[in-house]
Design a protein around this motif. Structure first.
Motif, PDB file in Angstrom:
ATOM      1  N   ALA A   1      42.753  25.729 -53.108  1.00  0.00           N
ATOM      2  CA  ALA A   1      42.961  25.521 -51.509  1.00  0.00           C
ATOM      3  C   ALA A   1      44.538  25.747 -51.119  1.00  0.00           C
ATOM      4  O   ALA A   1      44.647  25.974 -50.152  1.00  0.00           O
ATOM      5  CB  ALA A   1      42.483  23.890 -51.409  1.00  0.00           C
TER       6      ALA A   1
ATOM      7  N   THR B   1      45.612  28.562 -48.384  1.00  0.00           N
ATOM      8  CA  THR B   1      46.167  27.945 -46.937  1.00  0.00           C
ATOM      9  C   THR B   1      47.597  28.892 -46.928  1.00  0.00           C
ATOM     10  O   THR B   1      48.016  29.417 -45.678  1.00  0.00           O
ATOM     11  CB  THR B   1      46.552  26.591 -47.199  1.00  0.00           C
ATOM     12  OG1 THR B   1      45.264  25.735 -47.067  1.00  0.00           O
ATOM     13  CG2 THR B   1      47.159  26.081 -45.859  1.00  0.00           C
TER      14      THR B   1
ATOM     15  N   GLU C   1      42.316  25.712 -43.963  1.00  0.00           N
ATOM     16  CA  GLU C   1      42.641  24.352 -44.853  1.00  0.00           C
ATOM     17  C   GLU C   1      41.765  23.211 -44.069  1.00  0.00           C
ATOM     18  O   GLU C   1      41.180  22.287 -44.864  1.00  0.00           O
ATOM     19  CB  GLU C   1      44.156  23.732 -44.740  1.00  0.00           C
ATOM     20  CG  GLU C   1      44.586  23.302 -43.259  1.00  0.00           C
ATOM     21  CD  GLU C   1      45.165  24.580 -42.455  1.00  0.00           C
ATOM     22  OE1 GLU C   1      45.889  24.273 -41.591  1.00  0.00           O
ATOM     23  OE2 GLU C   1      45.197  25.633 -43.252  1.00  0.00           O
TER      24      GLU C   1
ATOM     25  N   THR D   1      39.789  21.519 -47.128  1.00  0.00           N
ATOM     26  CA  THR D   1      39.910  20.142 -47.457  1.00  0.00           C
ATOM     27  C   THR D   1      38.714  19.253 -47.422  1.00  0.00           C
ATOM     28  O   THR D   1      38.725  18.418 -48.565  1.00  0.00           O
ATOM     29  CB  THR D   1      41.085  19.529 -46.414  1.00  0.00           C
ATOM     30  OG1 THR D   1      42.145  20.488 -46.565  1.00  0.00           O
ATOM     31  CG2 THR D   1      41.501  18.047 -46.860  1.00  0.00           C
TER      32      THR D   1
ATOM     33  N   GLU E   1      49.167  20.360 -48.388  1.00  0.00           N
ATOM     34  CA  GLU E   1      48.833  19.739 -47.267  1.00  0.00           C
ATOM     35  C   GLU E   1      48.743  18.188 -47.740  1.00  0.00           C
ATOM     36  O   GLU E   1      48.210  17.717 -48.877  1.00  0.00           O
ATOM     37  CB  GLU E   1      47.477  20.019 -46.573  1.00  0.00           C
ATOM     38  CG  GLU E   1      47.304  21.221 -45.844  1.00  0.00           C
ATOM     39  CD  GLU E   1      48.166  21.323 -44.651  1.00  0.00           C
ATOM     40  OE1 GLU E   1      48.426  20.183 -43.823  1.00  0.00           O
ATOM     41  OE2 GLU E   1      48.901  22.189 -44.177  1.00  0.00           O
TER      42      GLU E   1
ATOM     43  N   LEU F   1      45.165  16.776 -48.392  1.00  0.00           N
ATOM     44  CA  LEU F   1      44.526  17.472 -49.477  1.00  0.00           C
ATOM     45  C   LEU F   1      45.224  16.751 -50.780  1.00  0.00           C
ATOM     46  O   LEU F   1      44.545  16.385 -51.784  1.00  0.00           O
ATOM     47  CB  LEU F   1      44.834  18.981 -49.559  1.00  0.00           C
ATOM     48  CG  LEU F   1      44.596  19.732 -50.864  1.00  0.00           C
ATOM     49  CD1 LEU F   1      42.991  19.984 -50.809  1.00  0.00           C
ATOM     50  CD2 LEU F   1      45.260  20.974 -51.113  1.00  0.00           C
TER      51      LEU F   1
END
Length: 212
Positions: free
Chosen positions: A108, A112, A153, A157, A201, A204
């Motif tokens: 992830a 991103t 994202e 997420t 993030e 996340l």
């Protein structure tokens, strides 16, 4: 007899003088004709100015060409350097993405970052085009907005959050000891992403904490 010789010599000399004068006159006439064919003094001055302007313009074009080449070399070096780094990063993060539990976290974060880099690459390319040619294609600008407006994202997420809820639910009772192993995997994943300067993030990352 002597008089005849003197007269003859004088005649020859006279003919030579007349011939020379005629030849000189013809040569002068030819040269004047050539100058006349070139045009008037005004035309000559105009031609001289145009020639000066062309030389000046040529110098500007040569300088512009050299500047374009310099900018291209800089851009090419940047692209190649980034490609080398990204290739090495891709190998390391792709392997890490197969790690149970923490693999999707790496995937992830990397997805991103790669989406962001696509946006930055397009922006750099359009900036180079603008610098070199002082123009831009409106349709390409719209494509740039589409690329830079993709926030992957927002889709990844929630998927990661759902996965982590299931993982937490499975690590209860007698399986609670697996939480420390999961935390260790996430710690390694964070260090790997930090090594390759891949930001994560905050939302996340918040789902990787098992103390909540």
């Amino acid at each position: 007899m002597k008089n005849l010789i003197v007269i003859g010599v004088a005649s020859v000399v006279g003919l030579a003088v007349v011939g020379g004068a005629g030849f000189f006159g013809y040569k002068m006439y030819s040269e004047l004709s050539e100058y006349k064919a070139l045009g008037s003094i005004k035309d000559m001055r105009t031609f001289s100015q145009e020639n000066f302007d062309l030389k000046k313009e040529n110098k500007v074009l040569i300088k512009k060409s050299e500047d374009m080449q310099r900018q291209f070399v800089i851009h090419r070096k940047m692209i190649i350097d980034q490609a080398v780094k990204r290739s090495e990063r891709k190998v390391a993060t792709s392997i890490a993405s197969f790690t149970p539990i923490s693999g999707s976290y790496v995937l992830a974060a990397m997805s991103t970052q790669e989406q962001l880099e696509l946006c930055q690459d397009v922006q750099a390319l359009l900036k180079l085009e603008s610098n070199l040619f002082e123009t831009s294609d409106p349709s390409v600008v719209m494509q740039q907005e589409k690329i830079c407006g993709t926030y992957i994202e927002r889709k990844l997420t929630p998927l990661f959050k759902y996965q982590m809820l299931r993982v937490r639910a499975s690590m209860t009772g007698s399986l609670g000891h697996l939480r420390s192993d999961a935390e260790e995997k996430f710690d390694k994943a964070r260090k790997l992403l930090e090594k390759w300067q891949v930001p994560v993030e905050r939302e996340l990352d918040s789902y990787t904490r098992f103390d909540r």
